[in-house]
Every structure is written in structure tokens, then in C-alpha cells.
Write a protein that holds these residues in place. Structure first.
Motif, PDB file in Angstrom:
ATOM      1  N   GLY A   1     -26.523  45.182  25.184  1.00  0.00           N
ATOM      2  CA  GLY A   1     -26.880  43.957  25.900  1.00  0.00           C
ATOM      3  C   GLY A   1     -25.645  43.145  26.229  1.00  0.00           C
ATOM      4  O   GLY A   1     -24.520  43.605  26.073  1.00  0.00           O
ATOM      5  N   ILE A   2     -25.865  41.924  26.666  1.00  0.00           N
ATOM      6  CA  ILE A   2     -24.781  41.001  27.017  1.00  0.00           C
ATOM      7  C   ILE A   2     -24.877  39.791  26.093  1.00  0.00           C
ATOM      8  O   ILE A   2     -25.966  39.253  25.867  1.00  0.00           O
ATOM      9  CB  ILE A   2     -24.893  40.532  28.495  1.00  0.00           C
ATOM     10  N   TRP A   3     -23.733  39.349  25.580  1.00  0.00           N
ATOM     11  CA  TRP A   3     -23.644  38.168  24.710  1.00  0.00           C
ATOM     12  C   TRP A   3     -23.246  36.986  25.580  1.00  0.00           C
ATOM     13  O   TRP A   3     -22.281  37.057  26.351  1.00  0.00           O
ATOM     14  CB  TRP A   3     -22.625  38.421  23.610  1.00  0.00           C
ATOM     15  N   LEU A   4     -24.007  35.892  25.469  1.00  0.00           N
ATOM     16  CA  LEU A   4     -23.836  34.750  26.363  1.00  0.00           C
ATOM     17  C   LEU A   4     -23.827  33.436  25.590  1.00  0.00           C
ATOM     18  O   LEU A   4     -24.626  33.239  24.672  1.00  0.00           O
ATOM     19  CB  LEU A   4     -24.991  34.715  27.372  1.00  0.00           C
ATOM     20  N   ALA A   5     -22.930  32.541  25.973  1.00  0.00           N
ATOM     21  CA  ALA A   5     -22.929  31.191  25.411  1.00  0.00           C
ATOM     22  C   ALA A   5     -24.108  30.430  26.001  1.00  0.00           C
ATOM     23  O   ALA A   5     -24.577  30.736  27.097  1.00  0.00           O
ATOM     24  CB  ALA A   5     -21.614  30.490  25.726  1.00  0.00           C
ATOM     25  N   LEU A   6     -24.591  29.432  25.250  1.00  0.00           N
ATOM     26  CA  LEU A   6     -25.767  28.648  25.676  1.00  0.00           C
ATOM     27  C   LEU A   6     -25.403  27.225  26.012  1.00  0.00           C
ATOM     28  O   LEU A   6     -24.560  26.623  25.355  1.00  0.00           O
ATOM     29  CB  LEU A   6     -26.797  28.588  24.549  1.00  0.00           C
ATOM     30  N   GLY A   7     -26.101  26.677  26.986  1.00  0.00           N
ATOM     31  CA  GLY A   7     -25.973  25.269  27.327  1.00  0.00           C
ATOM     32  C   GLY A   7     -27.028  24.445  26.617  1.00  0.00           C
ATOM     33  O   GLY A   7     -27.858  24.968  25.866  1.00  0.00           O
ATOM     34  N   ALA A   8     -27.036  23.156  26.861  1.00  0.00           N
ATOM     35  CA  ALA A   8     -27.959  22.220  26.209  1.00  0.00           C
ATOM     36  C   ALA A   8     -29.415  22.543  26.506  1.00  0.00           C
ATOM     37  O   ALA A   8     -30.295  22.251  25.691  1.00  0.00           O
ATOM     38  CB  ALA A   8     -27.647  20.793  26.630  1.00  0.00           C
ATOM     39  N   ASP A   9     -29.690  23.155  27.662  1.00  0.00           N
ATOM     40  CA  ASP A   9     -31.068  23.480  28.028  1.00  0.00           C
ATOM     41  C   ASP A   9     -31.576  24.731  27.326  1.00  0.00           C
ATOM     42  O   ASP A   9     -32.737  25.130  27.491  1.00  0.00           O
ATOM     43  CB  ASP A   9     -31.215  23.623  29.540  1.00  0.00           C
ATOM     44  N   GLY A  10     -30.723  25.394  26.536  1.00  0.00           N
ATOM     45  CA  GLY A  10     -31.136  26.580  25.803  1.00  0.00           C
ATOM     46  C   GLY A  10     -31.042  27.863  26.587  1.00  0.00           C
ATOM     47  O   GLY A  10     -31.495  28.910  26.134  1.00  0.00           O
ATOM     48  N   ASN A  11     -30.441  27.807  27.757  1.00  0.00           N
ATOM     49  CA  ASN A  11     -30.264  29.000  28.585  1.00  0.00           C
ATOM     50  C   ASN A  11     -28.788  29.339  28.671  1.00  0.00           C
ATOM     51  O   ASN A  11     -27.925  28.501  28.412  1.00  0.00           O
ATOM     52  CB  ASN A  11     -30.862  28.775  29.969  1.00  0.00           C
ATOM     53  N   ARG A  12     -28.523  30.554  29.096  1.00  0.00           N
ATOM     54  CA  ARG A  12     -27.138  30.996  29.260  1.00  0.00           C
ATOM     55  C   ARG A  12     -26.400  30.077  30.217  1.00  0.00           C
ATOM     56  O   ARG A  12     -27.007  29.519  31.144  1.00  0.00           O
ATOM     57  CB  ARG A  12     -27.071  32.430  29.760  1.00  0.00           C
ATOM     58  N   ILE A  13     -25.126  29.915  29.973  1.00  0.00           N
ATOM     59  CA  ILE A  13     -24.330  29.102  30.884  1.00  0.00           C
ATOM     60  C   ILE A  13     -23.839  29.972  32.029  1.00  0.00           C
ATOM     61  O   ILE A  13     -23.776  31.195  31.914  1.00  0.00           O
ATOM     62  CB  ILE A  13     -23.154  28.424  30.156  1.00  0.00           C
ATOM     63  N   SER A  14     -23.499  29.353  33.137  1.00  0.00           N
ATOM     64  CA  SER A  14     -23.026  30.095  34.320  1.00  0.00           C
ATOM     65  C   SER A  14     -21.587  30.476  34.178  1.00  0.00           C
ATOM     66  O   SER A  14     -20.798  29.872  33.583  1.00  0.00           O
ATOM     67  CB  SER A  14     -23.191  29.251  35.561  1.00  0.00           C
TER      68      SER A  14
END
Length: 177
Positions: free
Chosen positions: A164-177
Motif C-alpha cells: 500500500g501507500i503510507w500517507l500523512a494526515l491533515g486535520a480533516d482525517g484524510n491524506r494530505i495533498s
């Protein structure tokens, strides 16, 4: 002098590439994370004395905060360790154990997770891991650290590994762009 420069470049390349894993085989089924995952994880909240069942609900859990990074604002733990989600997981059930959990230790908690400024407390939750520990979730994503990252570093956003892909999260709980 030239040898020293080549050595410095080699070390820099190794450090820069030290994120994620080339293992795309995925996590093992149902096996609990071994001691390596515990040893590489940042210090979680530990009780100072054996707790009674009544005290367990009152203990303050791991604090999740929002802070700046080169990718914008992302979530960290209270010690400044960046937190990631694993896009392979489509529910709040962790699929990262064994070698995966050694590289990507779960964010664990001993009590209810706490939201610092900028973090939506309603998105915080927990899930039980196969070994009985409690993992923090955010927006129904199990949360992880990268084992080889220092305080206030976000080196492993959008990195492939373990299927899979490891992604940092933003305040909204979704992956950041």
C-alpha cells in the motif's frame, strides 16, 4: 578529499531512501507485532502504577496534535512524531503486523486518545489489535509512526510499502495533498 565527498554523498543517499519498504507482500494474517514494533515506537503513555479497572477509563490517552510540516499542517503525537495512515486499510481494522509493524509501529494508547488544538476530537477513536493493545484511529484510519523518523520530521508521505501507500494526515482525517 574526493573520497570524503563520495562517502558523504553515499550516506546522504542512504538516509534519504530510508523510508518505507520494498516488501509488497502485505502483512501476515493475524500475527501480532513482535518486540521490534514496541522497541521502535515512540514512548506511549505508560501508567505509573498498576491500574484498577475503574482507573483505566480515567487515564488520559495519547494526545494527537496538528502542526506544520513541509506538506502543510499534518497530525503528530504529543512528542512531535509524525503520524501516517496506510491506504491499504479500508476500515478501522489494522492489517499491519510483524515486519510491517516493525517499520510502521502503531500509535498505541492506554486511555481515550486526546485531541489538541486543531484536531477534531470527534474523529478520534480506537481499535483493538490482534495482540490486545489499543491503537488510535482518526477518521476511522488506524494510525502509525515511521520507525526511522525523528521528532518533527515528515519524510515518509506518499511512500509505497507492504502492499500500500503510507500517507500523512491533515486535520480533516484524510491524506494530505
Amino acid at each position: 578529499m574526493r573520497r570524503l565527498l563520495l562517502l558523504a554523498l553515499a550516506v546522504t543517499a542512504l538516509v534519504a531512501s530510508g523510508c518505507g519498504s520494498d516488501d509488497d507482500s502485505g502483512a501476515d494474517d493475524g500475527a501480532a507485532a513482535g518486540p521490534a514494533a514496541t522497541e521502535t515506537a515512540p514512548a506511549e503513555e505508560q501508567p505509573t502504577a498498576p491500574a484498577e479497572e475503574d482507573d483505566a477509563a480515567e487515564r488520559e490517552g495519547t494526545t494527537i496534535k496538528l502542526d506544520d510540516s513541509q506538506f502543510g499542517q499534518v497530525i503528530f503525537d504529543e512528542d512531535g512524531q509524525a503520524i501516517y495512515l496506510f491506504d491499504k486499510e479500508t476500515s478501522d481494522t489494522s492489517e499491519c503486523y510483524d515486519d510491517c509493524a516493525a517499520e510502521w509501529p502503531p500509535v498505541l494508547t492506554e486511555g481515550e486518545p486526546q485531541a489538541a488544538d486543531g484536531v477534531d476530537a470527534s474523529l478520534l477513536g480506537t481499535t483493538e489489535r490482534d495482540d490486545g493493545t489499543t491503537q488510535v484511529t482518526y477518521n476511522d484510519h488506524p494510525l502509525y509512526f515511521y520507525a526511522h523518523e525523528g521528532r518533527d520530521e515528515v519524510r515518509c508521505h506518499n511512500v509505497p510499502g507492504f502492499g500500500g501507500i503510507w500517507l500523512a494526515l491533515g486535520a480533516d482525517g484524510n491524506r494530505i495533498s
